[in-house]
Design a protein around this motif. Sequence first.
Motif, mmCIF file in Angstrom:
data_model
loop_
_atom_site.group_PDB
_atom_site.id
_atom_site.type_symbol
_atom_site.label_atom_id
_atom_site.label_comp_id
_atom_site.label_asym_id
_atom_site.label_seq_id
_atom_site.Cartn_x
_atom_site.Cartn_y
_atom_site.Cartn_z
ATOM 1 N N GLY A 1 0.791 -1.224 0.000
ATOM 2 C CA GLY A 1 0.000 0.000 0.000
ATOM 3 C C GLY A 1 0.823 1.274 0.000
ATOM 4 O O GLY A 1 0.312 2.343 0.349
ATOM 5 N N VAL A 2 2.096 1.182 -0.395
ATOM 6 C CA VAL A 2 2.903 2.404 -0.528
ATOM 7 C C VAL A 2 2.232 3.275 -1.586
ATOM 8 O O VAL A 2 1.795 2.782 -2.634
ATOM 9 C CB VAL A 2 4.360 2.070 -0.925
ATOM 10 C CG1 VAL A 2 5.144 3.332 -1.240
ATOM 11 C CG2 VAL A 2 5.040 1.289 0.192
ATOM 12 N N ALA B 1 7.466 11.192 -5.783
ATOM 13 C CA ALA B 1 8.062 12.379 -5.170
ATOM 14 C C ALA B 1 9.434 12.118 -4.562
ATOM 15 O O ALA B 1 10.321 12.977 -4.624
ATOM 16 C CB ALA B 1 7.128 12.941 -4.096
ATOM 17 N N HIS B 2 9.620 10.942 -3.958
ATOM 18 C CA HIS B 2 10.829 10.694 -3.179
ATOM 19 C C HIS B 2 11.697 9.558 -3.701
ATOM 20 O O HIS B 2 12.858 9.442 -3.315
ATOM 21 C CB HIS B 2 10.459 10.407 -1.716
ATOM 22 C CG HIS B 2 9.644 11.484 -1.092
ATOM 23 N ND1 HIS B 2 10.185 12.686 -0.699
ATOM 24 C CD2 HIS B 2 8.319 11.552 -0.807
ATOM 25 C CE1 HIS B 2 9.229 13.452 -0.182
ATOM 26 N NE2 HIS B 2 8.086 12.782 -0.244
ATOM 27 N N GLN C 1 10.398 8.308 3.575
ATOM 28 C CA GLN C 1 8.954 8.199 3.440
ATOM 29 C C GLN C 1 8.548 6.819 2.926
ATOM 30 O O GLN C 1 7.562 6.241 3.388
ATOM 31 C CB GLN C 1 8.436 9.279 2.471
ATOM 32 C CG GLN C 1 8.678 10.701 2.971
ATOM 33 C CD GLN C 1 10.046 11.266 2.592
ATOM 34 O OE1 GLN C 1 10.975 10.542 2.261
ATOM 35 N NE2 GLN C 1 10.175 12.585 2.666
ATOM 36 N N THR C 2 9.297 6.299 1.958
ATOM 37 C CA THR C 2 8.980 4.989 1.395
ATOM 38 C C THR C 2 9.175 3.893 2.436
ATOM 39 O O THR C 2 8.323 3.009 2.593
ATOM 40 C CB THR C 2 9.840 4.723 0.143
ATOM 41 O OG1 THR C 2 9.574 5.767 -0.812
ATOM 42 C CG2 THR C 2 9.538 3.379 -0.469
ATOM 43 N N ALA C 3 10.278 3.937 3.169
ATOM 44 C CA ALA C 3 10.535 2.929 4.201
ATOM 45 C C ALA C 3 9.443 2.944 5.265
ATOM 46 O O ALA C 3 8.967 1.888 5.696
ATOM 47 C CB ALA C 3 11.911 3.150 4.836
ATOM 48 N N VAL C 4 9.020 4.129 5.678
ATOM 49 C CA VAL C 4 7.965 4.243 6.687
ATOM 50 C C VAL C 4 6.661 3.660 6.161
ATOM 51 O O VAL C 4 5.980 2.886 6.860
ATOM 52 C CB VAL C 4 7.791 5.718 7.127
ATOM 53 C CG1 VAL C 4 6.504 5.909 7.921
ATOM 54 C CG2 VAL C 4 9.001 6.167 7.949
ATOM 55 N N ASP D 1 23.199 11.961 -4.894
ATOM 56 C CA ASP D 1 22.200 12.129 -3.831
ATOM 57 C C ASP D 1 21.953 10.846 -3.055
ATOM 58 O O ASP D 1 21.682 10.891 -1.857
ATOM 59 C CB ASP D 1 20.864 12.589 -4.425
ATOM 60 C CG ASP D 1 20.911 14.033 -4.893
ATOM 61 O OD1 ASP D 1 21.852 14.756 -4.529
ATOM 62 O OD2 ASP D 1 19.979 14.429 -5.627
ATOM 63 N N LYS D 2 22.013 9.726 -3.780
ATOM 64 C CA LYS D 2 21.720 8.428 -3.172
ATOM 65 C C LYS D 2 22.836 7.452 -3.541
ATOM 66 O O LYS D 2 22.728 6.684 -4.486
ATOM 67 C CB LYS D 2 20.357 7.916 -3.648
ATOM 68 C CG LYS D 2 19.210 8.813 -3.188
ATOM 69 C CD LYS D 2 17.864 8.288 -3.619
ATOM 70 C CE LYS D 2 16.761 9.212 -3.117
ATOM 71 N NZ LYS D 2 15.428 8.696 -3.439
#
Length: 165
Positions: free
Chosen positions: A66-67, A74-75, A81-84, A114-115
């Motif tokens: 349900g992400v 956006a991220h 945010q995705t991990a949460v 950035d990553k």
Amino acid sequence: MWPADIEVQAGQIIAVFSVKGFKVATAESCTGGLIAGALTEISGSSAVVDRGFVTYSNEAKVAMLGVEAATLAAHGAVARQTAVEMAEGAVQHSAADFAVAVTGIAGPSGGSADKPVGLVHLAAAGRNGGLLHREMRYGDIGRSNVRLATVRTALEMLMQIAQAE
């Protein structure tokens, strides 16, 4: 099969969760099921481990956990945010009291300024509303080492969130 320290960590989780009657779920991207594998290596894990979600693709994160597609747009997949949302979704889509989620870049490719390779976001969520997040920058230590380091951190976080209960 597992490094001794991971086996000890997993054993402690199975023991503590068994005594407290807690169930756990995992939501894994970069580790591809290794966290669930470490937990189920321990005798007695069937009383504790409810299920594991291996959601390597963005589509799987949306469909199984349900992400929000908007979060990914956006991220990106490798983000707090995705991990949460993965951790909260794993609790919501299971019978677990607690879930841990990981998403990152194990390498050797896929990194950016950035990553970078070795960046992993981890989250642990509880059915009671508890939430933990960690951003780990393990560095370019090799794919297997990033994945094992992530398992260690994820197991630490599971113990931490359960002890807050």
